[in-house]
Design an enzyme around this catalytic site. Structure first.
Site, PDB file in Angstrom:
ATOM      1  N   LEU A  91       4.314  38.339  -5.112  1.00 10.24           N
ATOM      2  CA  LEU A  91       5.652  38.466  -4.544  1.00 10.24           C
ATOM      3  C   LEU A  91       6.558  37.604  -5.414  1.00 10.24           C
ATOM      4  O   LEU A  91       6.180  36.486  -5.778  1.00 10.24           O
ATOM      5  CB  LEU A  91       5.694  37.966  -3.096  1.00 10.24           C
ATOM      6  CG  LEU A  91       4.986  38.837  -2.052  1.00 10.24           C
ATOM      7  CD1 LEU A  91       4.880  38.079  -0.730  1.00 10.24           C
ATOM      8  CD2 LEU A  91       5.720  40.154  -1.847  1.00 10.24           C
ATOM      9  N   ASP A  92       7.741  38.113  -5.744  1.00  6.11           N
ATOM     10  CA  ASP A  92       8.608  37.307  -6.599  1.00  6.11           C
ATOM     11  C   ASP A  92       9.102  36.070  -5.851  1.00  6.11           C
ATOM     12  O   ASP A  92       8.938  35.938  -4.641  1.00  6.11           O
ATOM     13  CB  ASP A  92       9.762  38.136  -7.166  1.00  6.11           C
ATOM     14  CG  ASP A  92      10.725  38.631  -6.105  1.00  6.11           C
ATOM     15  OD1 ASP A  92      11.199  37.804  -5.300  1.00  6.11           O
ATOM     16  OD2 ASP A  92      11.024  39.838  -6.075  1.00  6.11           O
ATOM     17  N   LYS A  93       9.689  35.162  -6.592  1.00  4.10           N
ATOM     18  CA  LYS A  93      10.071  33.860  -6.047  1.00  4.10           C
ATOM     19  C   LYS A  93      10.971  33.979  -4.823  1.00  4.10           C
ATOM     20  O   LYS A  93      10.851  33.182  -3.875  1.00  4.10           O
ATOM     21  CB  LYS A  93      10.771  33.050  -7.144  1.00  4.10           C
ATOM     22  CG  LYS A  93      11.185  31.650  -6.726  1.00  4.10           C
ATOM     23  CD  LYS A  93      11.807  30.898  -7.887  1.00  4.10           C
ATOM     24  CE  LYS A  93      12.241  29.497  -7.487  1.00  4.10           C
ATOM     25  NZ  LYS A  93      12.841  28.757  -8.625  1.00  4.10           N
ATOM     26  N   ASN A  94      11.860  34.959  -4.788  1.00  3.34           N
ATOM     27  CA  ASN A  94      12.810  35.083  -3.688  1.00  3.34           C
ATOM     28  C   ASN A  94      12.311  35.954  -2.544  1.00  3.34           C
ATOM     29  O   ASN A  94      13.035  36.190  -1.577  1.00  3.34           O
ATOM     30  CB  ASN A  94      14.139  35.643  -4.214  1.00  3.34           C
ATOM     31  CG  ASN A  94      14.830  34.651  -5.128  1.00  3.34           C
ATOM     32  OD1 ASN A  94      14.813  33.453  -4.874  1.00  3.34           O
ATOM     33  ND2 ASN A  94      15.421  35.148  -6.207  1.00  3.34           N
ATOM     34  N   SER A  95      11.069  36.444  -2.655  1.00  5.16           N
ATOM     35  CA  SER A  95      10.483  37.246  -1.579  1.00  5.16           C
ATOM     36  C   SER A  95       9.510  36.396  -0.778  1.00  5.16           C
ATOM     37  O   SER A  95       9.062  35.341  -1.225  1.00  5.16           O
ATOM     38  CB  SER A  95       9.764  38.468  -2.166  1.00  5.16           C
ATOM     39  OG  SER A  95      10.679  39.309  -2.844  1.00  5.16           O
TER      40      SER A  95
END
Length: 241
Positions: free
Chosen positions: A103-107
């Site tokens: 999951l990307d950093k902002n997810s």
């Protein structure tokens, strides 16, 4: 991961650590061809350990499986030298663990961590098209025309982005279901129809659900959940890499 020689010998079935200390003191243990007499010597993966000239092999580590509710701001990579916060560090297990997908950093949302390389590989293998569900909040409502474009598939940067389903749950809130893993796929789809993601949370991986797990919390998989994931990935049918 390196471990003390006496612990290695004990794990390999040569008796207690105290008994292993006796073998070491007696000069009966060699590491990489060199006699070792210090119980605290560190043994690295790949080192050759011998007892009276016979190879000693420690059993493989017990397989471990964790579900984590990744918070926003955490990075999935174990090897990012610039990351201040790693999702892996939220699980108090000192062993080597890998995440099944990212999951990307902002997810935020569901992440599976394990030292079972076979399962981690299978969970991310495109052959099995494991279904993943996300709850997505946008900054403004998506139009019906935009939703239809998303359902039809959108080509972006030479890739065809598509979902299995997208369902409106409430104004600005949608459930996306995918069986692909292209980079930032949902964010790109929403941007392609003029929208912007405000929050993205993965809530399911196959039959594995996030519900009941607080942000930043973790737990071990149940035997039933593990069996379900193995079945979904084909590991019970002798899956081969």
């Amino acid at each position: 991961m390196a471990e003390r020689l006496n612990k290695f010998l004990s794990s390999a079935g040569l008796g207690s650590r105290r008994r292993a200390d006796d073998w070491i003191a007696a000069g009966r243990i060699r590491v990489n061809g060199v006699t070792v007499r210090e119980p605290g010597t560190r043994v690295e993966p790949g080192d050759r350990v011998e007892f009276d000239g016979r190879p000693v092999t420690a059993p493989p580590p017990e397989k471990r499986y964790y579900v984590l509710h990744k918070p926003r701001g955490y990075v999935c990579s174990n090897a990012d030298p610039h990351a201040e916060k790693l999702a892996r560090e939220l699980i108090p297990d000192s062993g080597r663990l890998f995440s099944a997908g990212r999951l990307d950093k902002n997810s935020e949302g569901l992440l599976l961590f394990s030292n079972d390389g076979e399962l981690v590989h299978a969970l991310t293998h495109p052959r099995f098209e494991l279904r993943k569900q996300y709850v997505v909040t946008t900054r403004a409502p998506l139009t019906e025309a935009g939703l239809e474009r998303i359902r039809a598939g959108i080509r972006d940067r030479g890739e065809l982005l598509r979902v299995l389903t997208v369902t409106e749950l409430a104004p600005r809130k949608y459930r996306f279901e995918l069986n692909e893993g292209k980079n930032r796929e949902i964010r790109r789809l929403v941007a392609a129809v003029g929208g912007e993601v405000a929050r993205l949370c993965r809530v399911a991986l196959g039959d594995l659900r996030l519900e009941g797990l607080p942000v930043g919390g973790w737990r071990e998989l149940t035997p039933t959940e593990l069996a379900g994931l193995r079945r979904d990935c084909g590991l019970d049918r002798n899956f081969s890499r």
